[in-house]
Design a protein around this motif. Sequence first.
Motif, PDB file in Angstrom:
ATOM      1  N   THR A  25       0.864  -1.167   0.000  1.00 47.93           N
ATOM      2  CA  THR A  25       0.000   0.000   0.000  1.00 47.93           C
ATOM      3  C   THR A  25       0.908   1.227   0.000  1.00 47.93           C
ATOM      4  O   THR A  25       2.118   1.122   0.221  1.00 47.93           O
ATOM      5  N   ALA A  26       0.334   2.382  -0.194  1.00 48.42           N
ATOM      6  CA  ALA A  26       1.124   3.617  -0.182  1.00 48.42           C
ATOM      7  C   ALA A  26       1.797   3.805   1.184  1.00 48.42           C
ATOM      8  O   ALA A  26       2.964   4.177   1.269  1.00 48.42           O
ATOM      9  N   GLU A  27       1.077   3.519   2.250  1.00 45.95           N
ATOM     10  CA  GLU A  27       1.631   3.667   3.604  1.00 45.95           C
ATOM     11  C   GLU A  27       2.763   2.663   3.838  1.00 45.95           C
ATOM     12  O   GLU A  27       3.814   3.013   4.387  1.00 45.95           O
ATOM     13  N   GLU A  28       2.573   1.419   3.406  1.00 48.55           N
ATOM     14  CA  GLU A  28       3.628   0.414   3.557  1.00 48.55           C
ATOM     15  C   GLU A  28       4.868   0.787   2.751  1.00 48.55           C
ATOM     16  O   GLU A  28       5.993   0.596   3.205  1.00 48.55           O
ATOM     17  N   GLU A  30       5.855   3.835   2.030  1.00 47.29           N
ATOM     18  CA  GLU A  30       6.510   4.924   2.757  1.00 47.29           C
ATOM     19  C   GLU A  30       7.342   4.377   3.911  1.00 47.29           C
ATOM     20  O   GLU A  30       8.483   4.781   4.105  1.00 47.29           O
ATOM     21  N   GLN A  31       6.761   3.444   4.674  1.00 44.58           N
ATOM     22  CA  GLN A  31       7.475   2.862   5.808  1.00 44.58           C
ATOM     23  C   GLN A  31       8.691   2.066   5.340  1.00 44.58           C
ATOM     24  O   GLN A  31       9.773   2.164   5.922  1.00 44.58           O
TER      25      GLN A  31
END
Length: 116
Positions: A25-28, A30-31
């Motif tokens: 995902t976009a959040e994953e 980024e992390q």
Amino acid sequence: MTSTLHVTDIAAGACCTPLMREPLTAEEAEQLAATMKALADPARLRLLSIVAASEDSEACVCDLIEPVGLSQPTVSHHLKILTTAGFLTRSKRATWAYYKLVPGALDRVSQLLVAS
């Protein structure tokens, strides 16, 4: 004579391999980018490997300065980045800081990159 190729003809013959697992995902992403950025430095990789190779996967900061050939403040800076990224934990004993590898921290990165 020229023939006209329609977009639907291209799409029908296109090779589309189905996904075998969920992509990031976009959040994953980024992390993971922040995590990989912490690893994307030769000195940090060396420090991490020294800690991982030490007894109980733990090393005193005093034992990490000479092997990487950097000053104590620079080594401490790199260790802070690795700690913030979740690869190491820090504990203080008297005047020295000890760094320990977080169990499974390196596995997280490799699992995201290797197909199951």
